[in-house]
Design a protein around this motif. Structure first.
Motif, mmCIF file in Angstrom:
data_model
loop_
_atom_site.group_PDB
_atom_site.id
_atom_site.type_symbol
_atom_site.label_atom_id
_atom_site.label_comp_id
_atom_site.label_asym_id
_atom_site.label_seq_id
_atom_site.Cartn_x
_atom_site.Cartn_y
_atom_site.Cartn_z
ATOM 1 N N GLY A 1 -59.029 -44.709 -46.046
ATOM 2 C CA GLY A 1 -58.264 -43.601 -45.457
ATOM 3 C C GLY A 1 -57.726 -42.597 -46.456
ATOM 4 N N GLN A 2 -58.130 -42.735 -47.738
ATOM 5 C CA GLN A 2 -57.618 -41.799 -48.743
ATOM 6 C C GLN A 2 -58.508 -40.557 -48.833
ATOM 7 O OE1 GLN A 2 -55.811 -43.610 -52.287
ATOM 8 N NE2 GLN A 2 -56.817 -45.506 -51.649
ATOM 9 N N ASN B 1 -61.659 -41.500 -39.088
ATOM 10 C CA ASN B 1 -60.302 -42.033 -39.272
ATOM 11 C C ASN B 1 -59.279 -40.912 -39.030
ATOM 12 O OD1 ASN B 1 -57.774 -42.651 -40.474
ATOM 13 N ND2 ASN B 1 -58.720 -44.081 -41.906
ATOM 14 N N ARG B 2 -58.538 -41.039 -37.914
ATOM 15 C CA ARG B 2 -57.630 -39.953 -37.511
ATOM 16 C C ARG B 2 -56.560 -39.652 -38.551
ATOM 17 N NH1 ARG B 2 -59.393 -42.331 -33.208
ATOM 18 N NH2 ARG B 2 -60.171 -41.065 -31.485
ATOM 19 N N SER B 3 -56.045 -40.690 -39.204
ATOM 20 C CA SER B 3 -54.962 -40.375 -40.145
ATOM 21 C C SER B 3 -55.527 -39.697 -41.387
ATOM 22 C CB SER B 3 -54.097 -41.601 -40.451
ATOM 23 O OG SER B 3 -54.753 -42.441 -41.348
ATOM 24 N N ALA B 4 -56.746 -40.064 -41.803
ATOM 25 C CA ALA B 4 -57.366 -39.355 -42.936
ATOM 26 C C ALA B 4 -57.615 -37.898 -42.549
ATOM 27 C CB ALA B 4 -58.674 -40.036 -43.332
ATOM 28 N N ALA C 1 -55.962 -36.114 -40.395
ATOM 29 C CA ALA C 1 -54.676 -35.402 -40.358
ATOM 30 C C ALA C 1 -54.227 -35.052 -41.778
ATOM 31 C CB ALA C 1 -53.619 -36.269 -39.660
ATOM 32 N N ARG C 2 -54.482 -35.962 -42.715
ATOM 33 C CA ARG C 2 -54.095 -35.668 -44.111
ATOM 34 C C ARG C 2 -54.897 -34.506 -44.684
ATOM 35 N NH1 ARG C 2 -54.063 -40.121 -48.331
ATOM 36 N NH2 ARG C 2 -53.174 -38.373 -49.497
ATOM 37 N N ARG D 1 -54.743 -26.462 -37.152
ATOM 38 C CA ARG D 1 -55.512 -27.485 -36.428
ATOM 39 C C ARG D 1 -56.653 -26.892 -35.605
ATOM 40 N NH1 ARG D 1 -52.781 -32.662 -35.857
ATOM 41 N NH2 ARG D 1 -51.969 -33.012 -37.939
ATOM 42 N N LEU E 1 -59.652 -34.447 -33.464
ATOM 43 C CA LEU E 1 -59.005 -33.819 -34.609
ATOM 44 C C LEU E 1 -60.044 -33.193 -35.545
ATOM 45 C CD1 LEU E 1 -56.209 -33.438 -35.701
ATOM 46 C CD2 LEU E 1 -56.336 -35.695 -36.762
#
Ligand code: TXA
Ligand code: MG
Length: 338
Positions: A21-22, A40-43, A45-46, A55, A111
């Protein structure tokens, strides 16, 4: 932010980081990208946060083998003629600087695509990019590794200066060869539309699939809705830039107009000599569009550090990569709004 080189050990570290996720900035043949796992949604978003990217501006998913295409895009729902065009283009021009917009698979997070039912897919040719994608998740979302709206990075040091610790790793593999971003082509409807001129010349695409439509020129859709990279002001240095033809730049210099702190950006050496200007930047000594594209962003990054009053930039010939150069210079010069 940790710097890596392009050896196998480092590429495996970078691949694992993406799986984790980085964010990893990496070279492609066009410009440096800011990569994260496309599923990976959090990646994802980052990535938006690191770039301060709105967005509504969707990302390109990068793949490193043909089979991955159907994990991301859904060619199956296209009519036969478009399926054929997608097949010809991907077979002939991939890997390379061409991004295809296709219907998306439902698994691709909204996203990544800003809620559109289409997805942009690219298969880069840079060996480091291909390995990184293969050693990670096989589908890497990667916009250019610059703050939204600013000049794209063609060197690792540009990324370091622009994004710093917003990135976990930067892989340094030297300057990008092509220097302008990939050509973006919308294959979801007829006629096929050119959303962004770039590293694959339009002429090459038309040889393979016949005439394509230039969205902006036909005005068939409001720019900024179809492909936000078409925002009028984009790829812009901080220094105001004025785009001139060869004749205009020669006249400007001949008239000795008091141009306070102006910097001249010539397309070729021949024009600089004809102008009699002792200094100024030259994109390509011989006036070669590919060479000029490769130096474009690097030269603009250098000029932007001079805190000049203005950049007077000469247009490139409107052919091959010259079209992409003129597109970037025009957007670099447009101020205020879309
Ligand atoms: O050469 C490149 O394409 C570089 C390298 C890193 O691969 N990447 C790049 O990404 O330029 P980015 O995010 O800076 O530009 C992507 C462009 C934007 O103009 C975006 O609006 C457009 O592609 N785009 C992405 N998805 C789209 C979609 N579904 N429909 C239309 N345009 C889309
Ligand atoms: Mg970009």
């Amino acid at each position: 932010m940790k710097k890596l080189s392009a050896n196998e050990t480092d590429l495996h570290i970078a691949g694992e980081a993406i799986k984790d996720g980085q964010l990893v900035a990496f070279p492609t043949e066009t410009v440096y990208g800011l990569g994260g796992d496309g599923f990976n949604r959090s990646a994802l978003a980052r990535i938006f946060a690191a770039k301060k990217r709105p967005r509504f501006d969707p990302l390109i998913i990068h793949i490193a083998e043909m089979d991955a295409l159907d994990r991301v895009g859904d060619r199956g729902v296209l009519p036969f003629s478009l399926r054929e065009k997608a097949a010809v283009l991907s077979r002939t021009l991939w890997p390379g600087p061409l991004t295809l917009v296709l219907p998306k698979q439902p698994e691709v997070p909204d996203l990544a695509t800003s809620g559109l039912n289409t997805v942009a897919i690219r298969f880069p040719s840079h060996p480091v990019a291909r390995k990184l994608i293969a050693y990670s998740t096989g589908a890497v979302a990667a916009p250019s590794a610059n703050p939204f709206g600013y000049l794209s990075p063609t060197r690792a040091k540009h990324v370091e200066e622009l994004l710093g610790d917003a990135v976990d790793f930067i892989i340094d593999a030297g300057p990008a060869d092509i220097g302008v971003e990939s050509t973006v082509l919308d294959l979801t409807q007829e006629p096929v539309r050119l959303l962004r001129p770039g590293g694959t010349p339009r002429e090459r695409i038309e040889e393979l699939i016949g005439r394509i439509e230039n969205v902006e020129k036909t005005g068939s859709a409001p720019a900024g809705v179809l492909s936000p990279g078409m925002l009028k002001s984009h790829y812009a240095p901080k220094t105001p830039l004025i785009l001139l033809t060869r004749d205009e730049i020669l006249r400007q210099i001949a008239s000795h107009k008091p141009a306070d702190g102006a910097v001249y950006l010539f397309f070729d050496e021949e024009t600089r000599e004809a102008s009699g200007a002792a200094d100024g930047f030259v994109l390509s000594k011989k006036g070669d569009c590919a060479e000029a594209a490769a130096s474009l962003f690097d030269v603009l990054h250098q000029i932007d550090k001079l805190s000049a009053g203005y950049i007077y930039a000469q247009e490139a010939p409107e052919r091959g990569l010259g079209t992409a150069i003129n597109d970037r210079l025009a957007r670099a010069g447009a101020r205020g709004g879309v």
